[in-house]
Design an enzyme around this catalytic site. Sequence first.
Site, PDB file in Angstrom:
ATOM      1  N   HIS A 232       4.557-138.521 -40.945  1.00  0.00           N
ATOM      2  CA  HIS A 232       4.710-140.009 -41.163  1.00  0.00           C
ATOM      3  C   HIS A 232       5.938-140.710 -40.419  1.00  0.00           C
ATOM      4  CE1 HIS A 232       3.043-138.134 -44.913  1.00  0.00           C
ATOM      5  NE2 HIS A 232       2.452-139.316 -44.866  1.00  0.00           N
ATOM      6  N   GLY A 233       6.437-140.017 -39.495  1.00  0.00           N
ATOM      7  CA  GLY A 233       7.253-140.710 -38.204  1.00  0.00           C
ATOM      8  C   GLY A 233       8.702-140.810 -38.732  1.00  0.00           C
TER       9      GLY A 233
END
Length: 266
Positions: A232-233
């Site tokens: 999810h970065g």
Amino acid sequence: MINIASKAGNYLRATNQVVSSGLRPLAGAAIEKKSLVVDKKEFLTVESLGKDLPILNHYVQSGLTTKTQVRFAHTDIQVPDFTPYRRDSTKRANAKAQTAEERKAFSYALVGATTVTTAYAAKVLVTDFVSSMSASADVLALAKIEIKLGDIPEGKSVTFKWRGKPLFIRHRTDEEISTEQSVNLSELRDAQHDSERATDPKWLVVIGVCTHLGCVPIANAGEFGGYYCPCHGSHYDASGRIRKGPAPLNLEVPPYSFNEGLLVVG
């Protein structure tokens, strides 16, 4: 003819003498007293029975010319009589306990047996319950882990397994240390100084689980040169602090200590 038979009888007559004992039951012996009458109220003792037992040798005729002699050995031994020391309730073998005093022994035995059984059952129950809550053998084996720091080169991050989770050990360079210690805490989502997360500035020890959804970040990646979670970065710096992305908290720092070139985690 009669003289011959009488003379032959003298030669054919035989006598067998044996001694009775508890191991060798013998032929029964006749007692002069045909019956032994005992009053029901009278308590039998050794003295009362000794008057009627045979003392001298007795003979039993088992054939025309054969006699069996039975000797009752050791009939003169006197057994101590402890009747005066016994309670009145125990002198009557066939009597039932009629009073509370006579029923005390049975009551105490019943209460004692019940107490011991209940205590043992409670002990087994508590032991099984506590054992079911304790950690298993494989978990206890991994409760602590020792890592040789000399095997980790400077600038590298090595992953180990500890308690079923990835463990990141990072040997930081002087440049990384100065960069992380100069970060403005007001810019951080989960504000922590680098000295709070690294006891020894050269070594960073964190659990490699992303605080967003539990993914495993990648070391030496991301915009801040620390760790990057591609799911999810989420971006972490070289101190394991969240700098960008959805993760709300910094990477967890487990308890650890240094011991003569070894890192002991746990």
